[in-house]
Design a protein around this motif. Structure first.
Motif, PDB file in Angstrom:
ATOM      1  N   PRO A 134      25.418  25.414  77.174  1.00 34.44           N
ATOM      2  CA  PRO A 134      25.649  23.996  77.503  1.00 34.44           C
ATOM      3  C   PRO A 134      26.461  23.260  76.438  1.00 34.44           C
ATOM      4  CG  PRO A 134      23.373  24.561  77.946  1.00 34.44           C
ATOM      5  CD  PRO A 134      23.989  25.741  77.252  1.00 34.44           C
ATOM      6  N   ILE A 135      26.273  23.602  75.185  1.00 38.84           N
ATOM      7  CA  ILE A 135      27.037  22.968  74.107  1.00 38.84           C
ATOM      8  C   ILE A 135      28.503  23.377  74.197  1.00 38.84           C
ATOM      9  CG2 ILE A 135      27.297  22.829  71.597  1.00 38.84           C
ATOM     10  CD1 ILE A 135      24.229  23.408  71.475  1.00 38.84           C
ATOM     11  N   VAL A 136      28.751  24.660  74.446  1.00 35.62           N
ATOM     12  CA  VAL A 136      30.120  25.153  74.565  1.00 35.62           C
ATOM     13  C   VAL A 136      30.813  24.497  75.761  1.00 35.62           C
ATOM     14  CG1 VAL A 136      31.509  27.220  75.043  1.00 35.62           C
ATOM     15  CG2 VAL A 136      29.627  27.328  73.412  1.00 35.62           C
ATOM     16  N   ILE A 137      30.099  24.373  76.868  1.00 36.42           N
ATOM     17  CA  ILE A 137      30.686  23.756  78.058  1.00 36.42           C
ATOM     18  C   ILE A 137      31.027  22.296  77.796  1.00 36.42           C
ATOM     19  CG2 ILE A 137      30.173  23.023  80.425  1.00 36.42           C
ATOM     20  CD1 ILE A 137      28.650  25.671  80.746  1.00 36.42           C
ATOM     21  N   SER A 138      30.158  21.573  77.096  1.00 38.01           N
ATOM     22  CA  SER A 138      30.451  20.161  76.818  1.00 38.01           C
ATOM     23  C   SER A 138      31.659  20.010  75.895  1.00 38.01           C
ATOM     24  CB  SER A 138      29.228  19.459  76.224  1.00 38.01           C
ATOM     25  OG  SER A 138      28.932  19.964  74.949  1.00 38.01           O
ATOM     26  N   VAL A 139      31.841  20.936  74.968  1.00 42.93           N
ATOM     27  CA  VAL A 139      33.026  20.898  74.101  1.00 42.93           C
ATOM     28  C   VAL A 139      34.274  21.250  74.902  1.00 42.93           C
ATOM     29  CG1 VAL A 139      34.148  22.029  72.141  1.00 42.93           C
ATOM     30  CG2 VAL A 139      31.760  21.351  71.972  1.00 42.93           C
TER      31      VAL A 139
END
Length: 138
Positions: free
Chosen positions: A102-107
């Motif tokens: 989820p963090i990678v997707i938000s970035v």
């Protein structure tokens, strides 16, 4: 913000992901996949440090992912069963690093071209389901 060692680690991890991707594109080339794995793991060690990396891989809740990840690498390199090794390694990778998706997707959503694709309503709906954990069987 980052030390020089961490910058090198990020670059090694990115190169490892690139070589792994290239190995998959070139019909599961065992040599490129092995180089990608080595670069990725050395990059993770440089980013986190030896003690934090050891602590990360030996967490009780991630031990199944660690075993599958390293077993997949060994099968890939030693027995030359590329497809089976890559499958086991991918299962371990998702179990180990799945919390960071989820963090990678938000970035990635903030990047110019990739962000436009990820913010498309159809893709966004699918990613929202995946982030909630409804489609991940493990």
């Amino acid at each position: 913000m980052f030390t020089d060692q961490q910058k090198i680690g990020v670059m090694l991890s990115a190169m490892g992901a690139f070589f792994s991707f290239l190995g998959v594109l070139l019909f599961l080339d065992r040599g490129l996949l092995a180089i990608g794995n080595l670069l990725f793991l050395s990059g993770v060690v440089l980013i986190l440090g030896v003690q934090k990396t050891t602590k990360f891989f030996l967490q009780k809740k991630k031990i199944k992912g660690t075993i599958c990840f390293f077993l997949g690498i060994l099968i890939l390199i030693l027995t030359r069963w590329t497809f089976i090794g890559l499958g086991i390694e991918t299962f371990g990778f998702i179990n180990l690093f799945g919390d960071a998706f989820p963090i990678v997707i938000s970035v990635l959503r903030k990047l110019p071209i990739i962000g436009t694709i990820l913010n498309h309503p159809t893709v966004n709906r699918w990613l929202s389901k995946t982030e909630a954990g409804s489609e991940l069987p493990f």
